[in-house]
Design a protein around this motif. Structure first.
Motif, PDB file in Angstrom:
ATOM      1  N   THR A  54       0.816  -1.227   0.000  1.00 53.09           N
ATOM      2  CA  THR A  54       0.000   0.000   0.000  1.00 53.09           C
ATOM      3  C   THR A  54       0.844   1.268   0.000  1.00 53.09           C
ATOM      4  O   THR A  54       0.291   2.360   0.089  1.00 53.09           O
ATOM      5  N   ILE A  55       2.149   1.131  -0.116  1.00 53.00           N
ATOM      6  CA  ILE A  55       3.023   2.302   0.028  1.00 53.00           C
ATOM      7  C   ILE A  55       2.778   3.328  -1.067  1.00 53.00           C
ATOM      8  O   ILE A  55       2.833   4.536  -0.837  1.00 53.00           O
ATOM      9  N   ASP A  56       2.489   2.882  -2.285  1.00 54.10           N
ATOM     10  CA  ASP A  56       2.232   3.817  -3.378  1.00 54.10           C
ATOM     11  C   ASP A  56       0.979   4.642  -3.126  1.00 54.10           C
ATOM     12  O   ASP A  56       0.952   5.856  -3.299  1.00 54.10           O
ATOM     13  N   GLN A  57      -0.114   3.953  -2.693  1.00 59.84           N
ATOM     14  CA  GLN A  57      -1.347   4.686  -2.437  1.00 59.84           C
ATOM     15  C   GLN A  57      -1.205   5.642  -1.268  1.00 59.84           C
ATOM     16  O   GLN A  57      -1.654   6.789  -1.318  1.00 59.84           O
ATOM     17  N   ASP A  58      -0.547   5.190  -0.207  1.00 58.40           N
ATOM     18  CA  ASP A  58      -0.368   6.055   0.960  1.00 58.40           C
ATOM     19  C   ASP A  58       0.491   7.258   0.622  1.00 58.40           C
ATOM     20  O   ASP A  58       0.220   8.378   1.041  1.00 58.40           O
ATOM     21  N   GLY A  59       1.557   7.017  -0.155  1.00 58.86           N
ATOM     22  CA  GLY A  59       2.433   8.116  -0.501  1.00 58.86           C
ATOM     23  C   GLY A  59       1.747   9.136  -1.363  1.00 58.86           C
ATOM     24  O   GLY A  59       1.989  10.344  -1.266  1.00 58.86           O
ATOM     25  N   SER A 128      15.171   3.504   4.126  1.00 58.85           N
ATOM     26  CA  SER A 128      14.044   3.970   4.933  1.00 58.85           C
ATOM     27  C   SER A 128      14.448   4.429   6.327  1.00 58.85           C
ATOM     28  O   SER A 128      13.936   5.432   6.838  1.00 58.85           O
ATOM     29  N   PRO A 197      10.096   8.760   1.429  1.00 63.59           N
ATOM     30  CA  PRO A 197       9.010   8.083   0.702  1.00 63.59           C
ATOM     31  C   PRO A 197       9.401   7.676  -0.717  1.00 63.59           C
ATOM     32  O   PRO A 197       9.059   6.571  -1.164  1.00 63.59           O
ATOM     33  N   GLY A 198      10.111   8.547  -1.422  1.00 63.81           N
ATOM     34  CA  GLY A 198      10.546   8.205  -2.773  1.00 63.81           C
ATOM     35  C   GLY A 198      11.512   7.032  -2.780  1.00 63.81           C
ATOM     36  O   GLY A 198      11.424   6.144  -3.639  1.00 63.81           O
ATOM     37  N   LYS A 201       9.521   3.832  -2.071  1.00 58.92           N
ATOM     38  CA  LYS A 201       8.766   3.388  -3.255  1.00 58.92           C
ATOM     39  C   LYS A 201       9.684   2.698  -4.247  1.00 58.92           C
ATOM     40  O   LYS A 201       9.290   1.722  -4.894  1.00 58.92           O
ATOM     41  N   TRP A 202      10.910   3.191  -4.358  1.00 56.32           N
ATOM     42  CA  TRP A 202      11.865   2.571  -5.269  1.00 56.32           C
ATOM     43  C   TRP A 202      12.278   1.187  -4.788  1.00 56.32           C
ATOM     44  O   TRP A 202      12.435   0.251  -5.573  1.00 56.32           O
ATOM     45  N   ALA A 204      10.630  -0.835  -2.460  1.00 55.59           N
ATOM     46  CA  ALA A 204       9.552  -1.766  -2.101  1.00 55.59           C
ATOM     47  C   ALA A 204       9.365  -2.896  -3.119  1.00 55.59           C
ATOM     48  O   ALA A 204       9.169  -4.048  -2.715  1.00 55.59           O
TER      49      ALA A 204
END
Length: 209
Positions: A54-59, A128, A197-198, A201-202, A204
């Motif tokens: 869910t990291i993309d949606q949360d970010g 992270s 966060p970026g 995302k990379w 994950a």
């Protein structure tokens, strides 16, 4: 920079002691992962896996300004508590407990990621956990040493010696170091908000791929 340079020269032994205490906390936190039951490890693993998916949606939905303010406030509270413990004099041993607790938290987080995902977990921890802590940990140490040094100065020169010593210079250095640490936490909050966060995302997809 002058108060910091003076602090490094005069309180080097305290910096070494606090650094060792933090590292002991990191090791303890990493070992604590092995003390978890299999069920607890599986539960933590499921939460981590859900976070990665869910990291993309949360970010995308997070408000940068709110995240920055929340992060800045969180780290400012750390500095404020450390400063107040130093001013209270008798509370400065708790500063050591906070430094140790920070080490435990870092060690447990990294240990959990490595335990769940091996080298991939180490990669994710690197992007992270490391970026903001590379700034936050030195600032916490500066604030902690400043509080300890001030408390010990007061105990030595105002309580255990008959001749009273002026507190103007120690208070000035104490306030300057605490203010510098507090301002530096703005950079920590910026990293947490816009850089970490970026990077996460990379990284994950390596873990869930």
């Amino acid at each position: 920079m002058k108060p910091l340079a003076h602090s490094l020269r005069a309180q080097l032994h305290l910096y070494i002691f606090v650094s060792v205490l933090f590292l002991v906390g990191v090791v303890f936190g990493a070992l604590l992962v092995n003390a978890l039951t299999l069920e607890q490890q599986q539960d933590i693993g499921s939460h981590i896996g859900h976070f990665f998916t869910t990291i993309d949606q949360d970010g995308a939905s997070a408000n940068g300004g709110e995240v920055f303010l929340d992060s800045a406030l969180f780290y400012l509270k750390w500095i404020a508590v450390i400063a107040l413990l130093g001013i209270s004099i008798v509370g400065f041993p708790i500063v050591l407990a906070l430094v140790f607790a920070k080490g435990v938290f870092v060690g447990f987080t990294v240990g959990t990621l490595v335990g769940q995902y091996a080298w991939k977990g180490a990669l994710f921890a690197l992007v992270s956990v490391a970026p903001h802590n590379m700034i936050a940990i030195p600032l916490i140490m500066i604030a902690s040493v400043a509080s300890m040094a001030f408390a010990m100065y007061v105990l030595k020169h105002r309580l255990f010696m008959p001749k009273l010593q002026s507190l103007r210079e120690p208070i000035g250095r104490f306030c300057a170091l605490q203010a510098s640490a507090a301002l530096g936490m703005g950079a920590v909050a910026a990293v947490v908000t816009w850089i970490s966060p970026g990077l996460m995302k990379w990284a994950a997809p390596f873990l869930i791929g």
